[in-house]
Scaffold this active site. Structure first.
Site, short mmCIF file in Angstrom:
data_model
loop_
_atom_site.label_atom_id
_atom_site.label_comp_id
_atom_site.label_asym_id
_atom_site.label_seq_id
_atom_site.Cartn_x
_atom_site.Cartn_y
_atom_site.Cartn_z
CB ALA A 28 -0.94 0.00 1.21
NE ARG A 30 7.44 1.55 -3.33
CZ ARG A 30 7.97 0.62 -4.11
NH1 ARG A 30 8.03 0.81 -5.41
NH2 ARG A 30 8.48 -0.48 -3.60
CB VAL A 78 3.81 -10.31 1.84
CG1 VAL A 78 3.20 -8.93 2.04
CG2 VAL A 78 4.63 -10.38 0.56
CG ASN A 104 -1.20 -4.11 -4.69
OD1 ASN A 104 -1.39 -4.02 -5.91
ND2 ASN A 104 -0.30 -3.34 -4.06
CB SER A 155 0.40 -9.71 -13.94
OG SER A 155 0.91 -9.23 -15.17
CE1 TYR A 168 5.07 -9.41 -11.29
CE2 TYR A 168 4.34 -9.63 -13.56
CZ TYR A 168 4.22 -9.04 -12.32
OH TYR A 168 3.25 -8.09 -12.10
CE LYS A 172 1.91 -10.43 -9.80
NZ LYS A 172 1.27 -9.92 -8.57
CB ILE A 201 -0.55 -0.13 -14.08
CG1 ILE A 201 -1.54 -1.26 -14.43
CG2 ILE A 201 -1.23 0.98 -13.28
CD1 ILE A 201 -2.67 -0.88 -15.37
N1 LIG Z 1 2.56 -1.84 -12.61
C1 LIG Z 1 2.13 -2.72 -13.49
O1 LIG Z 1 2.19 -2.50 -14.70
C2 LIG Z 1 1.53 -4.03 -13.04
C3 LIG Z 1 0.97 -4.87 -14.00
C4 LIG Z 1 0.41 -6.07 -13.61
C5 LIG Z 1 0.39 -6.43 -12.28
N2 LIG Z 1 0.96 -5.61 -11.35
C6 LIG Z 1 0.93 -6.05 -9.97
O2 LIG Z 1 0.30 -5.06 -9.16
C7 LIG Z 1 0.86 -5.09 -7.85
C8 LIG Z 1 1.34 -3.69 -7.49
O3 LIG Z 1 2.25 -3.25 -8.46
P1 LIG Z 1 2.87 -1.77 -8.50
O4 LIG Z 1 3.21 -1.52 -9.91
O5 LIG Z 1 1.99 -0.85 -7.76
O6 LIG Z 1 4.22 -2.03 -7.69
P2 LIG Z 1 5.24 -1.02 -6.98
O7 LIG Z 1 4.92 0.40 -7.31
O8 LIG Z 1 6.60 -1.54 -7.28
O9 LIG Z 1 4.91 -1.23 -5.41
C9 LIG Z 1 5.13 -2.51 -4.85
C10 LIG Z 1 4.50 -2.55 -3.47
O10 LIG Z 1 4.70 -3.85 -2.91
C11 LIG Z 1 5.35 -3.73 -1.65
N3 LIG Z 1 6.21 -4.88 -1.43
C12 LIG Z 1 7.17 -5.38 -2.25
N4 LIG Z 1 7.75 -6.45 -1.69
C13 LIG Z 1 7.15 -6.64 -0.48
C14 LIG Z 1 7.33 -7.56 0.57
N5 LIG Z 1 8.24 -8.56 0.51
N6 LIG Z 1 6.56 -7.45 1.67
C15 LIG Z 1 5.66 -6.45 1.77
N7 LIG Z 1 5.43 -5.54 0.80
C16 LIG Z 1 6.18 -5.63 -0.31
C17 LIG Z 1 6.14 -2.43 -1.75
O11 LIG Z 1 6.41 -1.94 -0.44
P3 LIG Z 1 7.70 -0.99 -0.13
O12 LIG Z 1 7.35 0.38 -0.66
O13 LIG Z 1 7.84 -1.04 1.33
O14 LIG Z 1 8.85 -1.60 -0.89
C18 LIG Z 1 5.15 -1.56 -2.51
O15 LIG Z 1 4.14 -1.09 -1.63
C19 LIG Z 1 1.98 -6.12 -7.89
O16 LIG Z 1 1.52 -7.35 -7.41
C20 LIG Z 1 2.30 -6.24 -9.36
O17 LIG Z 1 2.87 -7.47 -9.69
C21 LIG Z 1 1.53 -4.41 -11.70
#
Ligand SMILES: NC(=O)c1ccc[n+]([C@@H]2O[C@H](COP(=O)([O-])OP(=O)(O)OC[C@H]3O[C@@H](n4cnc5c(N)ncnc54)[C@H](OP(=O)(O)O)[C@@H]3O)[C@@H](O)[C@H]2O)c1
Length: 261
Positions: A28, A30, A78, A104, A155, A168, A172, A201
């Site tokens: 949550a 970012r 997590v 998430n 994803s 990845y 997923k 995204i």
């Molecule tokens: N962006 C895209 O294009 C896209 C596309 C498809 C799916 N997704 C999925 O959507 C979700 C969110 O993506 P996003 O783009 O928003 O990612 P992001 O901006 O990189 O943010 C990742 C988030 O996950 C947290 N996190 C990472 N590792 C963790 C761990 N071991 N324990 C607890 N928290 C952890 C991070 O916390 P910290 O800030 O503390 O590191 C951050 O809040 C992910 O599951 C990703 O695979 C994203």
């Protein structure tokens, strides 16, 4: 003759569908998770904002606290099973229950298989898949009692595969199988379990893509643009609200048509 007072209860329920609910959102701090936490708070839920540290989640929790009467920041890896169980118990104690779980948090460690190290495979699976399992396992009893909702963020890559993302995509795809299995296990308790599959995204996760690759990517998306975190949050908001009550075991793809091929 006096006019009876207008019945605003339906309008209020529509604008604040999550009043009285407690939601836990991982990742949550970012991007997509931050937008989901804000959307649920705007709908009246108390929100537990979880990131790798409570400090990282603090800004989101503060923004949520402006919208709802209860929001707190929490930190956990997590992938750490017993820490997750402790965290879920703490959230229930401090926020007064648990009705909505959004898994998430996620990471990428992209590399072609020829060059991918075992650690890169294991860590991505541990965070993305085991992390989702950890929270479902720790939270399923209170969620069943609450006739609650689970949404797991997968994803499109988990559905289509992607060169350079074997770890990845496998994690997923695993989230999809987990979601469908849990939907079957919990349907008898009216606990709906669904997944949302974003395409590309605009977040930190995709910020590393270079300009030319990003332009090519956008050109390949039928809607000709990347999605926003708010567009994913709106889908989650719908699934966990009253309109999602008869939807379970589904993967809602939100990708501007990318996976149409
Ligand atoms: N962006 C895209 O294009 C896209 C596309 C498809 C799916 N997704 C999925 O959507 C979700 C969110 O993506 P996003 O783009 O928003 O990612 P992001 O901006 O990189 O943010 C990742 C988030 O996950 C947290 N996190 C990472 N590792 C963790 C761990 N071991 N324990 C607890 N928290 C952890 C991070 O916390 P910290 O800030 O503390 O590191 C951050 O809040 C992910 O599951 C990703 O695979 C994203």
């Amino acid at each position: 003759m006096t006019t009876p007072p207008a019945d605003n209860s339906q309008a209020q329920a529509a604008s604040a569908p999550h009043v009285g609910k407690v939601a836990l959102v991982t990742g949550a701090s970012r991007g997509i998770g931050r937008a989901i936490a804000s959307a649920l708070a705007a709908g009246g839920a108390k929100v537990a904002c979880v990131a790798t540290s409570a400090d990282n989640a603090a800004q989101t929790a503060a923004a949520c606290a402006e919208l709802t009467d209860g929001a707190r920041a929490y930190g956990v890896d997590v992938a750490a099973t017993s820490d997750v169980a402790e965290l879920v118990a703490q959230v229930r104690e401090e926020l007064g229950g648990l009705d909505i779980l959004v898994n998430n948090a996620g990471i990428t460690r992209d590399q072609l298989l020829l060059r991918m190290g075992e650690e890169d495979f294991d860590r991505v699976l541990a965070v993305n898949l085991k992390g989702t399992w950890n929270f479902c396992k720790a939270a399923c009893r209170p969620l069943m009692k609450a006739r609650g909702r689970i949404v797991n963020i997968t994803s499109v890559v988990g559905l289509t595969g992607n060169a350079g993302q074997a770890n990845y995509a496998a994690s997923k795809a695993g989230v999809v199988g987990l979601t469908k299995s849990l939907a079957k296990e919990f349907a008898g308790r009216a606990l709906c379990v669904n997944a949302v599959a974003p395409g590309f995204i605009e977040t930190d996760m995709t910020a590393a893509i270079d300009e030319q690759a990003a332009a090519e990517l956008k050109a390949s998306i039928p809607l000709k643009r990347m999605g926003t975190p708010e567009e994913i949050a709106a889908t989650v908001d719908f699934l966990v609200g009253p309109a999602g009550a008869y939807i379970t075991g589904q993967v809602l793809v939100v990708d501007g048509g990318l996976s149409l091929g």
